[in-house]
Design a protein around this motif. Structure first.
Motif, PDB file in Angstrom:
ATOM      1  N   ARG A 168       9.464  -1.159   6.523  1.00 29.78           N
ATOM      2  CA  ARG A 168       8.993  -1.334   5.147  1.00 29.78           C
ATOM      3  C   ARG A 168       9.592  -0.295   4.198  1.00 29.78           C
ATOM      4  O   ARG A 168       9.471   0.904   4.413  1.00 29.78           O
ATOM      5  CB  ARG A 168       7.478  -1.237   5.088  1.00 29.78           C
ATOM      6  CG  ARG A 168       6.762  -2.257   5.963  1.00 29.78           C
ATOM      7  CD  ARG A 168       5.275  -2.229   5.731  1.00 29.78           C
ATOM      8  NE  ARG A 168       4.561  -2.952   6.786  1.00 29.78           N
ATOM      9  CZ  ARG A 168       3.401  -3.574   6.597  1.00 29.78           C
ATOM     10  NH1 ARG A 168       2.826  -3.562   5.409  1.00 29.78           N
ATOM     11  NH2 ARG A 168       2.807  -4.195   7.597  1.00 29.78           N
ATOM     12  N   GLY A 169      10.232  -0.782   3.154  1.00 27.55           N
ATOM     13  CA  GLY A 169      10.796   0.087   2.133  1.00 27.55           C
ATOM     14  C   GLY A 169      12.184   0.607   2.438  1.00 27.55           C
ATOM     15  O   GLY A 169      12.812   1.231   1.581  1.00 27.55           O
ATOM     16  N   CYS A 170      12.700   0.359   3.644  1.00 27.89           N
ATOM     17  CA  CYS A 170      13.991   0.913   4.044  1.00 27.89           C
ATOM     18  C   CYS A 170      15.125  -0.098   3.870  1.00 27.89           C
ATOM     19  O   CYS A 170      14.951  -1.290   4.125  1.00 27.89           O
ATOM     20  CB  CYS A 170      13.951   1.367   5.510  1.00 27.89           C
ATOM     21  SG  CYS A 170      12.804   2.712   5.832  1.00 27.89           S
ATOM     22  N   ASN A 171      16.281   0.388   3.439  1.00 31.27           N
ATOM     23  CA  ASN A 171      17.506  -0.414   3.380  1.00 31.27           C
ATOM     24  C   ASN A 171      17.292  -1.724   2.614  1.00 31.27           C
ATOM     25  O   ASN A 171      17.709  -2.791   3.041  1.00 31.27           O
ATOM     26  CB  ASN A 171      18.010  -0.706   4.804  1.00 31.27           C
ATOM     27  CG  ASN A 171      19.391  -1.357   4.799  1.00 31.27           C
ATOM     28  OD1 ASN A 171      20.202  -1.124   3.907  1.00 31.27           O
ATOM     29  ND2 ASN A 171      19.655  -2.186   5.810  1.00 31.27           N
ATOM     30  N   GLY A 172      16.616  -1.644   1.492  1.00 28.92           N
ATOM     31  CA  GLY A 172      16.396  -2.836   0.691  1.00 28.92           C
ATOM     32  C   GLY A 172      15.255  -3.706   1.156  1.00 28.92           C
ATOM     33  O   GLY A 172      15.026  -4.776   0.605  1.00 28.92           O
ATOM     34  N   SER A 173      14.529  -3.268   2.172  1.00 27.77           N
ATOM     35  CA  SER A 173      13.334  -4.002   2.577  1.00 27.77           C
ATOM     36  C   SER A 173      12.280  -3.768   1.500  1.00 27.77           C
ATOM     37  O   SER A 173      11.861  -2.630   1.273  1.00 27.77           O
ATOM     38  CB  SER A 173      12.829  -3.498   3.936  1.00 27.77           C
ATOM     39  OG  SER A 173      11.744  -4.272   4.391  1.00 27.77           O
ATOM     40  N   PRO A 174      11.867  -4.803   0.804  1.00 32.73           N
ATOM     41  CA  PRO A 174      11.026  -4.610  -0.388  1.00 32.73           C
ATOM     42  C   PRO A 174       9.631  -4.110  -0.041  1.00 32.73           C
ATOM     43  O   PRO A 174       9.093  -4.408   1.010  1.00 32.73           O
ATOM     44  CB  PRO A 174      10.974  -6.007  -1.002  1.00 32.73           C
ATOM     45  CG  PRO A 174      11.179  -6.933   0.151  1.00 32.73           C
ATOM     46  CD  PRO A 174      12.124  -6.229   1.071  1.00 32.73           C
ATOM     47  N   LEU A 175       9.088  -3.360  -0.975  1.00 34.00           N
ATOM     48  CA  LEU A 175       7.720  -2.880  -0.828  1.00 34.00           C
ATOM     49  C   LEU A 175       6.858  -3.554  -1.895  1.00 34.00           C
ATOM     50  O   LEU A 175       7.112  -3.401  -3.089  1.00 34.00           O
ATOM     51  CB  LEU A 175       7.662  -1.355  -0.986  1.00 34.00           C
ATOM     52  CG  LEU A 175       6.440  -0.689  -0.364  1.00 34.00           C
ATOM     53  CD1 LEU A 175       6.506  -0.759   1.151  1.00 34.00           C
ATOM     54  CD2 LEU A 175       6.322   0.756  -0.818  1.00 34.00           C
ATOM     55  N   VAL A 176       5.877  -4.324  -1.473  1.00 31.71           N
ATOM     56  CA  VAL A 176       5.006  -5.032  -2.412  1.00 31.71           C
ATOM     57  C   VAL A 176       3.553  -4.599  -2.270  1.00 31.71           C
ATOM     58  O   VAL A 176       2.701  -5.022  -3.041  1.00 31.71           O
ATOM     59  CB  VAL A 176       5.118  -6.569  -2.226  1.00 31.71           C
ATOM     60  CG1 VAL A 176       6.512  -7.051  -2.597  1.00 31.71           C
ATOM     61  CG2 VAL A 176       4.778  -6.973  -0.789  1.00 31.71           C
ATOM     62  N   THR A 177       3.262  -3.768  -1.267  1.00 32.20           N
ATOM     63  CA  THR A 177       1.937  -3.178  -1.101  1.00 32.20           C
ATOM     64  C   THR A 177       2.118  -1.671  -0.942  1.00 32.20           C
ATOM     65  O   THR A 177       3.182  -1.218  -0.496  1.00 32.20           O
ATOM     66  CB  THR A 177       1.216  -3.739   0.141  1.00 32.20           C
ATOM     67  OG1 THR A 177       1.953  -3.366   1.322  1.00 32.20           O
ATOM     68  CG2 THR A 177       1.096  -5.255   0.071  1.00 32.20           C
ATOM     69  N   PRO A 178       1.117  -0.862  -1.298  1.00 37.51           N
ATOM     70  CA  PRO A 178       1.276   0.594  -1.192  1.00 37.51           C
ATOM     71  C   PRO A 178       1.163   1.090   0.249  1.00 37.51           C
ATOM     72  O   PRO A 178       0.291   1.875   0.604  1.00 37.51           O
ATOM     73  CB  PRO A 178       0.130   1.122  -2.070  1.00 37.51           C
ATOM     74  CG  PRO A 178      -0.919   0.071  -1.987  1.00 37.51           C
ATOM     75  CD  PRO A 178      -0.180  -1.233  -1.900  1.00 37.51           C
ATOM     76  N   ARG A 179       2.054   0.592   1.067  1.00 37.29           N
ATOM     77  CA  ARG A 179       2.121   1.043   2.447  1.00 37.29           C
ATOM     78  C   ARG A 179       3.575   1.037   2.898  1.00 37.29           C
ATOM     79  O   ARG A 179       4.239   0.003   2.862  1.00 37.29           O
ATOM     80  CB  ARG A 179       1.301   0.140   3.372  1.00 37.29           C
ATOM     81  CG  ARG A 179       1.451   0.542   4.832  1.00 37.29           C
ATOM     82  CD  ARG A 179       0.878  -0.458   5.809  1.00 37.29           C
ATOM     83  NE  ARG A 179       1.308  -0.124   7.164  1.00 37.29           N
ATOM     84  CZ  ARG A 179       0.947  -0.785   8.256  1.00 37.29           C
ATOM     85  NH1 ARG A 179       0.142  -1.826   8.151  1.00 37.29           N
ATOM     86  NH2 ARG A 179       1.377  -0.434   9.445  1.00 37.29           N
ATOM     87  N   LEU A 180       4.069   2.202   3.326  1.00 40.49           N
ATOM     88  CA  LEU A 180       5.410   2.294   3.899  1.00 40.49           C
ATOM     89  C   LEU A 180       5.286   2.130   5.415  1.00 40.49           C
ATOM     90  O   LEU A 180       4.548   1.284   5.876  1.00 40.49           O
ATOM     91  CB  LEU A 180       6.060   3.625   3.510  1.00 40.49           C
ATOM     92  CG  LEU A 180       6.461   3.720   2.025  1.00 40.49           C
ATOM     93  CD1 LEU A 180       6.692   5.164   1.608  1.00 40.49           C
ATOM     94  CD2 LEU A 180       7.713   2.893   1.775  1.00 40.49           C
ATOM     95  N   TYR A 181       6.000   2.898   6.174  1.00 47.73           N
ATOM     96  CA  TYR A 181       5.884   2.848   7.632  1.00 47.73           C
ATOM     97  C   TYR A 181       5.784   4.274   8.139  1.00 47.73           C
ATOM     98  O   TYR A 181       6.007   5.231   7.393  1.00 47.73           O
ATOM     99  CB  TYR A 181       7.073   2.122   8.255  1.00 47.73           C
ATOM    100  CG  TYR A 181       8.329   2.962   8.393  1.00 47.73           C
ATOM    101  CD1 TYR A 181       8.800   3.364   9.641  1.00 47.73           C
ATOM    102  CD2 TYR A 181       9.038   3.372   7.267  1.00 47.73           C
ATOM    103  CE1 TYR A 181       9.929   4.145   9.767  1.00 47.73           C
ATOM    104  CE2 TYR A 181      10.177   4.144   7.389  1.00 47.73           C
ATOM    105  CZ  TYR A 181      10.620   4.529   8.626  1.00 47.73           C
ATOM    106  OH  TYR A 181      11.741   5.301   8.751  1.00 47.73           O
ATOM    107  N   HIS A 182       5.426   4.444   9.404  1.00 50.12           N
ATOM    108  CA  HIS A 182       5.325   5.789   9.951  1.00 50.12           C
ATOM    109  C   HIS A 182       5.873   5.811  11.381  1.00 50.12           C
ATOM    110  O   HIS A 182       6.337   4.794  11.900  1.00 50.12           O
ATOM    111  CB  HIS A 182       3.887   6.310   9.889  1.00 50.12           C
ATOM    112  CG  HIS A 182       2.896   5.520  10.697  1.00 50.12           C
ATOM    113  ND1 HIS A 182       2.820   5.573  12.063  1.00 50.12           N
ATOM    114  CD2 HIS A 182       1.913   4.657  10.314  1.00 50.12           C
ATOM    115  CE1 HIS A 182       1.858   4.801  12.506  1.00 50.12           C
ATOM    116  NE2 HIS A 182       1.288   4.217  11.464  1.00 50.12           N
TER     117      HIS A 182
END
Length: 458
Positions: A168-182
């Motif tokens: 999520r959020g990496c390399n153009g992977s869109p973020l549409v909720t306030p959660r990335l990855y861990h």
């Protein structure tokens, strides 16, 4: 039990590779059509079929990259744009697959070779790939392996179909909720595994994880246990133990003054790219003012980011609680599929004190190969053509080829069920599923627009 198989070319020279395996390595069962053939153990398969880790192995390091620091830093500053080209799926107006997940988040999946030019065959061997910190399918370390293993067999490859999960959020992977990855985001692995099973229904799935992605895949395999659908997996530079790793970050001068700032800054940059999603969210698991403050700080360490952002974002009591949860070494004894893990003793980011030596006696499905040099996802050497290459490509390709040739018994895969609302779900788990976005929906997904220079290399 430890075997030192590297040929010692000079008297007194330390072997390049040391193999660590339990005294009772798991016996690999063959699939039904090969049951009459003799079975062997996992460590014996590595000994017989992975010569890159064997007695005639060698590592011809580049003279101007001496030691782990140089190997690690070069991964970030080197120009790899013209080496190991890999063609991923390309479709009109959309170059990848977007999957909406049960929590409404989205991940991007890149497929190579593309389905358009290489249609799905009856029984495919699929390689699920998980990248390192804030990375993606574009990373040179990912392409180095895929350029080899996705080639047809008559061209020297393994004929694998690669599916790269861009977290999520990496390399153009869109973020549409306030959660990335861990570091322990194994839940997103489950969604993508289900997509693979739905898209390639007769496939066999293998895993390949780099650094943080290696930890996530290892954790996933341990959590799944006997139900793990992977035929086997390989990890490179897995951090293994994040509690010990946090101590190493303070103990090591290079980590204390360099690497912990580089890693913390990488995560903050990812947050900055997607800041609008967080600052505009109706509900946030952490203070909006804190997010604004973190983004304004002149610098941030990995420990600070994990304490103030990562832990509260995912509901952990503290960074220590978060580290304990993400640690994959604790799950090594629960793994029930072949795992070859490769780490380096001079990795400046992952200390040898983080490696799962204590878990090995109780982990029959694990073989740990530890090299004398290579840094963190480096392992640069001079190839036979004179160009710089990555040593790890050979043992990865040989191990995957050995598993495929051996014919391990087919793993049971999750059953896909269409819930009638456009979602495909795991028949045994309501929390695992996906909806593949249409081309029209994919065009509307926008997050972190503009150029962003995220941390790369490891």
């Amino acid at each position: 039990m430890t075997w030192q198989w590297l040929r010692v070319r000079r008297r007194g020279k330390v072997p390049f590779v040391t193999i660590h395996a339990p005294p009772h390595s798991a016996t690999l069962q063959k699939r039904d059509d090969r049951k009459t053939e003799p079975a062997t153990s996992l460590v014996q398969l590595v000994r017989d079929k992975v010569p890159a880790l064997g007695p005639d192995a060698k590592f011809d390091g580049v003279w101007w990259l001496p030691g782990g620091h140089a190997q690690t830093i070069y991964s970030t500053i080197g120009n790899f744009s013209k080496v190991d080209p890999v063609v991923y799926e390309r479709r009109p107006w959309c170059f990848r697959v977007f999957l909406q997940l049960p929590d409404k988040g989205i991940v991007a999946v890149d497929v190579a070779p593309p389905l358009a030019s290489h249609p799905i065959s009856g029984s495919e061997d699929v390689l699920l790939v998980a990248h390192g910190l804030t990375g993606g399918s574009h990373e040179a370390y990912v392409r180095a392996v895929l350029a080899r293993v996705t080639r047809n067999r008559d061209a020297g490859g393994l004929g694998l179909r690669a599916v790269v999960l861009n977290f999520r959020g990496c390399n153009g992977s869109p973020l549409v909720t306030p959660r990335l990855y861990h570091a322990g985001s194994s839940d997103d692995i489950r969604h993508v595994v289900l997509w693979i099973c739905h898209t390639f229904p007769e496939c066999r799935i293998y895993g390949l994880g780099f650094s943080l992605g290696g930890n996530i895949l290892t954790k996933y395999a341990g959590e799944e246990g006997d139900a793990c659908p992977l035929q086997g997996l390989v990890t490179l530079a897995n951090p293994w133990d994040f509690v010990e790793g946090s101590r190493h970050m303070l103990r090591s001068p290079s980590c204390r003054y360099v690497y912990r700032y580089a890693l913390g800054g990488a995560l903050r940059q990812l947050l900055y790219v997607h800041r609008k999603v967080f600052l505009d969210a109706a509900k946030l698991p952490l203070s909006r003012h804190l997010v604004e403050d973190v983004l304004r700080w002149p610098s941030i360490t990995l420990g600070q980011y994990d304490t103030f952002v990562q832990a509260p974002m995912f509901g952990f009591k503290s960074s220590t609680d978060y580290y304990a949860y993400c640690t994959s070494s604790r799950l090594a004894p629960d793994i029930r599929v072949p795992l070859l893990a490769i780490n380096s003793t001079d990795d400046p980011v992952v200390s040898t004190t983080s490696l799962p030596f204590d878990q090995i006696p109780n982990s029959p499905w694990l073989v740990l190969a530890v090299t004398q040099t290579g840094g963190h996802l480096g392992w640069y050497e001079r190839g036979t053509d004179g160009r710089i290459s990555r040593w790890f490509v050979e043992p990865v390709a040989q191990f995957l080829a050995a598993l495929m040739e051996y014919g391990t018994e087919d793993r049971r895969k999750p059953r896909c069920v269409d819930d009638g609302a456009g979602f495909v779900r795991d028949s045994q788990r309501d929390d695992v599923g996906f909806r593949q976005l249409s081309l029209e929906e994919s065009e509307l997904v926008v997050s972190g627009a503009g150029e962003s220079k995220l941390f790369t290399g490891w």
